[in-house]
Design a protein around this motif. Sequence first.
Motif, mmCIF file in Angstrom:
data_model
loop_
_atom_site.group_PDB
_atom_site.id
_atom_site.type_symbol
_atom_site.label_atom_id
_atom_site.label_comp_id
_atom_site.label_asym_id
_atom_site.label_seq_id
_atom_site.Cartn_x
_atom_site.Cartn_y
_atom_site.Cartn_z
ATOM 1 N N MET A 1 0.816 -1.211 0.000
ATOM 2 C CA MET A 1 0.000 0.000 0.000
ATOM 3 C C MET A 1 0.854 1.268 0.000
ATOM 4 S SD MET A 1 -3.101 -1.046 2.509
ATOM 5 C CE MET A 1 -3.644 0.595 2.962
ATOM 6 N N TRP A 2 1.744 1.351 1.007
ATOM 7 C CA TRP A 2 2.542 2.577 1.100
ATOM 8 C C TRP A 2 3.744 2.486 0.174
ATOM 9 C CZ3 TRP A 2 3.084 6.579 5.253
ATOM 10 C CH2 TRP A 2 1.860 6.802 5.899
ATOM 11 N N ASP A 3 3.708 3.312 -0.844
ATOM 12 C CA ASP A 3 4.926 3.551 -1.591
ATOM 13 C C ASP A 3 5.568 4.738 -0.869
ATOM 14 O OD1 ASP A 3 6.746 4.807 -3.257
ATOM 15 O OD2 ASP A 3 5.743 4.076 -5.066
ATOM 16 N N VAL A 4 6.644 4.484 -0.153
ATOM 17 C CA VAL A 4 7.179 5.510 0.744
ATOM 18 C C VAL A 4 7.650 6.746 -0.019
ATOM 19 C CG1 VAL A 4 9.000 5.989 2.418
ATOM 20 C CG2 VAL A 4 7.651 3.911 2.617
ATOM 21 N N ALA A 5 8.179 6.543 -1.224
ATOM 22 C CA ALA A 5 8.610 7.700 -2.024
ATOM 23 C C ALA A 5 7.398 8.540 -2.413
ATOM 24 C CB ALA A 5 9.356 7.215 -3.270
ATOM 25 N N ASP A 6 6.307 7.870 -2.758
ATOM 26 C CA ASP A 6 5.061 8.558 -3.097
ATOM 27 C C ASP A 6 4.542 9.353 -1.897
ATOM 28 O OD1 ASP A 6 3.927 8.607 -5.587
ATOM 29 O OD2 ASP A 6 2.292 7.222 -5.094
ATOM 30 N N PHE A 7 4.585 8.706 -0.740
ATOM 31 C CA PHE A 7 4.137 9.369 0.488
ATOM 32 C C PHE A 7 4.954 10.625 0.740
ATOM 33 C CE2 PHE A 7 5.301 9.735 5.100
ATOM 34 C CZ PHE A 7 4.172 10.409 5.497
ATOM 35 N N GLU A 8 6.275 10.503 0.637
ATOM 36 C CA GLU A 8 7.129 11.660 0.905
ATOM 37 C C GLU A 8 6.815 12.810 -0.036
ATOM 38 O OE1 GLU A 8 11.265 11.648 1.571
ATOM 39 O OE2 GLU A 8 11.266 9.666 2.495
ATOM 40 N N ALA A 9 6.671 12.502 -1.312
ATOM 41 C CA ALA A 9 6.400 13.560 -2.290
ATOM 42 C C ALA A 9 5.065 14.238 -1.984
ATOM 43 C CB ALA A 9 6.401 12.969 -3.702
ATOM 44 N N ALA A 10 4.038 13.443 -1.698
ATOM 45 C CA ALA A 10 2.719 14.007 -1.415
ATOM 46 C C ALA A 10 2.734 14.793 -0.106
ATOM 47 C CB ALA A 10 1.674 12.892 -1.355
ATOM 48 N N ALA A 11 3.525 14.290 0.848
ATOM 49 C CA ALA A 11 3.612 14.999 2.130
ATOM 50 C C ALA A 11 4.278 16.362 1.942
ATOM 51 C CB ALA A 11 4.379 14.151 3.142
ATOM 52 N N TYR A 12 5.336 16.421 1.134
ATOM 53 C CA TYR A 12 5.975 17.715 0.864
ATOM 54 C C TYR A 12 4.994 18.672 0.186
ATOM 55 C CZ TYR A 12 10.586 16.067 2.304
ATOM 56 O OH TYR A 12 11.641 15.603 3.039
ATOM 57 N N HIS A 99 -0.311 11.064 14.075
ATOM 58 C CA HIS A 99 -1.378 10.100 14.377
ATOM 59 C C HIS A 99 -1.920 9.459 13.098
ATOM 60 C CE1 HIS A 99 -4.915 8.206 15.952
ATOM 61 N NE2 HIS A 99 -5.710 8.996 15.279
ATOM 62 N N GLY A 100 -2.045 10.300 12.064
ATOM 63 C CA GLY A 100 -2.565 9.794 10.804
ATOM 64 C C GLY A 100 -1.710 8.693 10.211
ATOM 65 N N ALA A 101 -0.416 8.773 10.457
ATOM 66 C CA ALA A 101 0.473 7.754 9.901
ATOM 67 C C ALA A 101 0.677 6.577 10.852
ATOM 68 C CB ALA A 101 1.824 8.388 9.562
ATOM 69 N N VAL A 102 0.766 6.887 12.140
ATOM 70 C CA VAL A 102 1.139 5.855 13.112
ATOM 71 C C VAL A 102 -0.079 5.078 13.598
ATOM 72 C CG1 VAL A 102 2.079 5.534 15.430
ATOM 73 C CG2 VAL A 102 3.193 7.115 13.834
ATOM 74 N N ASN A 103 -1.156 5.814 13.869
ATOM 75 C CA ASN A 103 -2.420 5.237 14.329
ATOM 76 C C ASN A 103 -2.245 4.269 15.492
ATOM 77 O OD1 ASN A 103 -5.164 4.908 14.350
ATOM 78 N ND2 ASN A 103 -5.144 3.196 12.922
ATOM 79 N N ASN A 104 -1.955 4.861 16.628
ATOM 80 C CA ASN A 104 -1.886 4.077 17.871
ATOM 81 C C ASN A 104 -3.139 4.359 18.701
ATOM 82 O OD1 ASN A 104 1.576 3.679 19.037
ATOM 83 N ND2 ASN A 104 0.600 3.067 17.129
#
Length: 460
Positions: A1-12, A99-104
């Motif tokens: 699910m998580w493409d970490v590079a995709d996440f980083e780009a979208a987060a920036y 929280h959105g990423a970690v969800n504990n």
Amino acid sequence: MWDVADFEAAAYTTVAQLSAYVAASGRGHEPVVRTRPPAELAAAMDLRRWLREGGMDQDTYRGFLATYLAEGTRLHHPAYLGHQCAAPDFPAALADFVHGAVNNPMAIYEMGASAATVEFEVLRWMLEKAGFGPGGGGVLTHGGSLANLTALLAARAAVTPAAWEDGVPGDLALLVPPSAHYSVTRAAAILGLGRRSIFPLEVDALGRIDPDRLPAALDRVLRAGRRPMALVASACSTGTGLYDELRPIGEFCADHGLWFHVDGAHGASALLSEEHRHLLDGLETADSMIWDGHKMLGVSSVAAAVLVRREGDLDRAFQQEASYLFYGDRGFDSIGRTVECTKGELGLKIFLNLAWRGERGLGEHVAARYATAHRLWRLASERPGFSCPYEPQSNIVCFRYGSADLDQAALRRRLMDDGTFYLTSAEVGGTRHLRATVMNPATTDQTLEALLDAVTKAAN
Ligand SMILES: *Cc1c(COP(=O)(O)O)cnc(C)c1O
């Protein structure tokens, strides 16, 4: 699910757009509020196609987010004087992101030991501020309404411990001023007391509880053959922002064995301001209180505390037998104290704001917003055509413009429609007033003058 590079780009992308959004909002160049019809907005954001087909990518996300932000309400805008929602400070925003990423969901300790410990320490800090001492206890919930419900459930358990098993007896009563937040009446209905269990307390012309009339109110309850379950006071009330006088009310409750609940959703944060702490004098006599982080502590919606003076009262709220929450060095579960099962990392939001700004910084935030509201009151009082029914005690100010028959709600609509100011309205002494809540440091004296000009212009 998580493409970490995709996440980083979208987060920036997100960080860049949010930074620009907050900066532009603070400068006040964009409309503070836009309310285009939902059909137009659904089309502008292409919602139905996204829902059907998916396939959003870096580029289309950028466009979507830009429209989404542009069409929303800007709480960091100087002209945002609407509902009592914080213009969030960025440390709290970071907590939401984490929280959105970690969800504990840490209602049980093993689902988030760090999150649960942060909540525990934040609550300990709040209990100390409230003057509830080391015997107190608390929990964070998703909002003040749920917090009021939880506190009143604790009161119900204290008065009728058997209600959890057997159902609610029909003779309970709640003593509540008509100026209390509607969630209190709602809680009475949800708790099975029924709205008829509410015995209104007598108040002055501005809706503040009249402590001298408390014996008469209790008399009415007893003569009706009812058992008082709790008495509720507001610190401060939502409509006017005025504080009930807690000490004499608390003393009356203590003398008569009444559970005293203080709704400090909005105004408890004044505990952090040297200059305003006196407004909560007597709070330590309460059996329970609530305190919203998402109003005056600069965190996003929602993070509310329920605090009780005797920890066991909260544990008994949801069961007859209090099962203690601590398992020695294995941590603790808060699930026995909340309506929720799964819960957000609410403590982190409050914690990061405190850690970044300090107790002093947050106290100065409260004091500065209260001071700006006070200046609005002074400026409006001095202007021809304006009337102000009271001197504000908090960051909530009510005022009217024009003759008695001038429709203040229509006036508000006109200001909102052109996006120049976002105000609310409230009834004070049976008359509709404009209501301004100063939430944000961008609101300056210049904004206040412009507001009074805009109201005058909209009326003429
Ligand atoms: C806002 C408010 C509430 C409700 O809190 P939510 O977090 O909006 O559910 C309750 N009481 C008072 C006095 C309030 O101002």
